[in-house]
Design an enzyme around this catalytic site. Sequence first.
Site, PDB file in Angstrom:
ATOM      1  N   GLN A 177      42.866  43.250   9.971  1.00 19.34           N
ATOM      2  CA  GLN A 177      42.249  42.248   9.104  1.00 19.34           C
ATOM      3  C   GLN A 177      40.765  42.533   8.854  1.00 19.34           C
ATOM      4  O   GLN A 177      40.200  42.077   7.864  1.00 19.34           O
ATOM      5  CB  GLN A 177      42.413  40.847   9.704  1.00 19.34           C
ATOM      6  CG  GLN A 177      43.832  40.302   9.614  1.00 19.34           C
ATOM      7  CD  GLN A 177      44.317  40.111   8.181  1.00 19.34           C
ATOM      8  OE1 GLN A 177      43.532  40.085   7.236  1.00 19.34           O
ATOM      9  NE2 GLN A 177      45.628  39.999   8.029  1.00 19.34           N
ATOM     10  N   CYS A 321      53.234  36.341   8.869  1.00 19.29           N
ATOM     11  CA  CYS A 321      54.244  37.018   9.681  1.00 19.29           C
ATOM     12  C   CYS A 321      54.947  36.080  10.631  1.00 19.29           C
ATOM     13  O   CYS A 321      55.945  36.436  11.213  1.00 19.29           O
ATOM     14  CB  CYS A 321      53.625  38.169  10.449  1.00 19.29           C
ATOM     15  SG  CYS A 321      53.226  39.522   9.361  1.00 19.29           S
TER      16      CYS A 321
END
Lengths: 381, 381
Positions: A177, A321
């Site tokens: 990220q 996710c």
Amino acid sequence: MTHVYFDHNATTVLDSQVMQAMLPFMAAQQGNATSRHAYGRTARDAIEQARAQIASAVGAHPSQVVLTSSGTEANNFAINGMTAKQPNTQIAISAIEHPCVMRPAEMLQSHGFKLAKVDVNAQCKLDFENLESVLRNPTSLVSVMLANNETGAIQEIAHVAELAKKNGAYTHTDAVQAFGKIPVNFADLNVNAMTISSHKIHGPLGAGALILDKRVDMTPFMLGGGQEKGLRSGTENVAAIVGFGIASELAVKNLTSHAQKTQQLRTQLEAGLHELGATIFAENTKRLPNTSFFGFNNVEGETLVMALDKKGFAVASGSACSSDSTEPSHVLLAMGIAPDLARGAIRVSLDANNTSEQVNQFLLVLKQVLNQLKQMVAMAA
Amino acid sequence: MTHVYFDHNATTVLDSQVMQAMLPFMAAQQGNATSRHAYGRTARDAIEQARAQIASAVGAHPSQVVLTSSGTEANNFAINGMTAKQPNTQIAISAIEHPCVMRPAEMLQSHGFKLAKVDVNAQCKLDFENLESVLRNPTSLVSVMLANNETGAIQEIAHVAELAKKNGAYTHTDAVQAFGKIPVNFADLNVNAMTISSHKIHGPLGAGALILDKRVDMTPFMLGGGQEKGLRSGTENVAAIVGFGIASELAVKNLTSHAQKTQQLRTQLEAGLHELGATIFAENTKRLPNTSFFGFNNVEGETLVMALDKKGFAVASGSACSSDSTEPSHVLLAMGIAPDLARGAIRVSLDANNTSEQVNQFLLVLKQVLNQLKQMVAMAA
């Protein structure tokens, strides 16, 4: 209806320059990069050029780049590969890791490893006292993410690595990220391994990498033809790797302007969120500039995501996710957020292609939706 | 200079229809297929449509398709995942498996498994007497490839599965080279798991599948977000999966015409090879229609590949995936071929886009190259 995408931590759109670079490798006969003929050599050259671009973008040497099919694969590879040959049987991870670090680490418990989950505080910052305490047990690997996918909180990884090294442990960081949103430099982070992913930085799906200190005695993840110096077998996905290379270059080139743009939009967003009474998680810590994770009391995050979707806004509840699950975010629970508020969390993750107008519209729609939900709750009461 | 690609068992060109189907998933914002908003659902729908296409192409149910990043991954997954929970500690594979089956199976030896490699005869056919003898030891998994990547030899997998089942073992077959070249039907093969790959059938790199009998008590390969029913985590590569779906449909549609075309070309090729004094390996067994694996005495295969490449013909020496190595093909050694002849082996693998004229040119060039090499040997003598 407007369609506004505010879920860039889940996946990003492929950059048109990246796509243009990939197309030649899709449109004509390509060789298997292991083949010795001209077709194979062309593929090999393209892969090595991309490897150099990726390395350069993260302050690593090309020989340190192990190409994988995804960040999930690179994280599984790191957790399994870096521990298998180590004498110490403890691994330490932060309590807020992505499931693709958390679950492989948990699985190692059934292979005789002891797993320590290091605390974070209410602002999602790693508890270094707890880490030091954990490291008193002989430890083979410490894995702490550079930036959290949900809150955006950024950790002091170089400090983690320093403590780990002093105690004879390897350090891995999941920088999936962080890469493209803040500067990421493998050498400066001082870690032994670092995961990055292509589709989070406007590159294609199907490519990731583990940046790996060659001194780590690593077990391979996939066995076969011996690609990636025997560490990761399988025919290389040439077009995806080429795209990842270009996307890495662009990520560095655009870093400052994109960070400024998204930070401006987020400031605008969060001012409006405060007016609506939102709790913004990890608000007072160093965060990724594009990420805002927030919740409202007595509102289900899932309900809010679906209601906003109907109005044309794509946001996430917790990490994409894990959005098949209805459990509250493990990140928020680790921060000590009450389960009821945690269950109401939604994430807006911005990109430089978003606009101030979109943020304004979003705030208006969010207000409407919240009022509707409150009315429904009142009617049901 | 002509550039003729005769290495289709290594990789194929992306079909233009497949590419057209993929482009929309590359050109515009896509969602992470796990996300619940409209972008995510569009990606999810595309994946499920592709899963149905893949299933239909191989005689399976969509719920039996576990999507992976490659055939190598699916083979590693099968070998590791199908054995971990089994009580029996022997695994049996054929002596001619691809390295991505062979190496994971060998690795299991360090985890307490006994590995039996089942013989093949001089024509590359599995020795069933040897298999039956091996199966007298309690066995957890038998893995035999449907068609060999080097010789093209086709095995009687349904018979393998029958014997394995009688002895309480699971059966896996690597059908990567068979799919698209001969009919492949999961139900008829009677196996518990079967590997296929996209880039061998004019689909994109980055997609493969393990077709899996749901009754197999399987351990996951990658852990994380829980995609593919928890068996294979990682954000799905939507464009690649969409491409794999269309490529699977086309593979079935074109099977007969492509097989006829390549078989004709191979017949022409092998007539010429005989005139040049070649030994054609596994010539008298049932083979894939497109594959010819042959050698000449006293000629190095590597030298021949490089010389042919300079003349514009891309062929392989042994399997592309092991062509970094200078060891003679393990397949030929298992067939009892003398190492000197094995070292001289080269493979032509044809496609329906090849032409009779290309085969003629190849035979002319091969004759020239062989004469040059003989002269060099004579001068050196």
